[in-house]
Write an enzyme that holds these catalytic residues in place. Structure first.
Site, PDB file in Angstrom:
ATOM      1  N   LYS A   1       3.529  10.893  -2.759  1.00  0.00           N
ATOM      2  CA  LYS A   1       4.739  11.533  -2.391  1.00  0.00           C
ATOM      3  C   LYS A   1       5.699  10.313  -1.834  1.00  0.00           C
ATOM      4  O   LYS A   1       5.292   9.556  -1.131  1.00  0.00           O
ATOM      5  CB  LYS A   1       4.477  12.602  -1.363  1.00  0.00           C
TER       6      LYS A   1
ATOM      7  N   GLU B   1     -13.402  -7.628  -0.062  1.00  0.00           N
ATOM      8  CA  GLU B   1     -12.802  -6.301  -0.454  1.00  0.00           C
ATOM      9  C   GLU B   1     -12.160  -5.518   0.401  1.00  0.00           C
ATOM     10  O   GLU B   1     -12.873  -5.146   1.440  1.00  0.00           O
ATOM     11  CB  GLU B   1     -14.012  -5.821  -1.338  1.00  0.00           C
TER      12      GLU B   1
ATOM     13  N   ASP C   1      -5.039   3.560  -1.825  1.00  0.00           N
ATOM     14  CA  ASP C   1      -4.348   4.955  -1.650  1.00  0.00           C
ATOM     15  C   ASP C   1      -2.868   4.765  -2.318  1.00  0.00           C
ATOM     16  O   ASP C   1      -2.315   4.070  -1.624  1.00  0.00           O
ATOM     17  CB  ASP C   1      -4.402   5.377  -0.370  1.00  0.00           C
TER      18      ASP C   1
ATOM     19  N   ASP D   1      -4.368   2.950 -10.568  1.00  0.00           N
ATOM     20  CA  ASP D   1      -3.903   3.978 -11.630  1.00  0.00           C
ATOM     21  C   ASP D   1      -2.648   4.650 -11.252  1.00  0.00           C
ATOM     22  O   ASP D   1      -2.411   5.718 -11.897  1.00  0.00           O
ATOM     23  CB  ASP D   1      -5.237   4.852 -11.791  1.00  0.00           C
TER      24      ASP D   1
END
Length: 197
Positions: free
Chosen positions: A114, A36, A110, A146
């Site tokens: 931007k 993971e 992450d 997401d």
């Protein structure tokens, strides 16, 4: 870092796998290898390891509070099949022997939302080529995000070298606090599973 996380991090040596020892670690015979990348607070990898004690489970992360939280989970559950590498993901993947990973999770990486930061995203063509070398012939790579545009980027990068798998036909991933938080906020979540072509 909370006091409990700091205490867990102090116990990291019991579970730490140094980069220099990675190749030797993966020469051992094992039923399956689970990796993971970016394990958050360790909920998912700890559950996978607990349910599959004969697997080798490797967590890769640099976030020390999360590492401390995972160590605490491992101590409480007396897990002996988890190792943690505190290093960048691509550096670690390069050291894992080719065709060795049976199950790879990259959950909610992450998104660097931007536009000018998109180059920092983990999943790009170079990462996909690296994963293609490391995943076994029957292995599965699982992504969740997401962020809609990151979901599109993942699909675009993966579709050239992998083929999609219907996630309804594979073992569901354990639920995490982060996933629940996103669902509670009404956010959409994109889940993808792939096998090598």
């Amino acid at each position: 870092m909370s006091k409990a996380q700091a205490q867990g991090y102090a116990n990291l040596p019991e579970y730490r796998l140094a980069p220099k020892d990675i190749r030797e670690y993966f020469t051992a015979e094992t039923e399956k290898v689970f990796v993971e990348i970016g394990f958050g607070n360790g909920e998912v990898i700890a559950q996978i390891a607990s349910q599959n004690p004969t697997w080798q489970c490797l967590g890769i992360d640099v976030y020390r509070p999360g590492i401390g939280a995972l160590v605490n989970r491992c101590v409480r559950a007396e897990l002996r099949n988890v190792r943690i590498v505190e290093s960048e993901a691509t550096t670690v993947l390069e050291l894992i022997p080719d065709d060795k990973i049976d199950l790879l999770y990259v959950l909610f990486p992450d998104p660097w939302p931007k536009q000018r930061h998109h180059r920092r995203r983990l999943v790009d063509n170079e990462f996909v080529a690296l994963v293609h070398r490391k995943i076994s012939a029957t292995g599965i790579v699982y992504f969740a995000t997401d962020a809609r545009d990151y979901a599109e980027q993942i699909q675009s990068s993966m579709n050239d070298s992998f083929y999609g798998v219907d996630i309804a036909h594979i073992e569901p991933i354990p639920h995490s606090r982060y996933r629940q938080k996103a669902l509670d906020a009404g956010q959409s979540i994109w889940d993808f599973a792939y096998k090598r072509d």
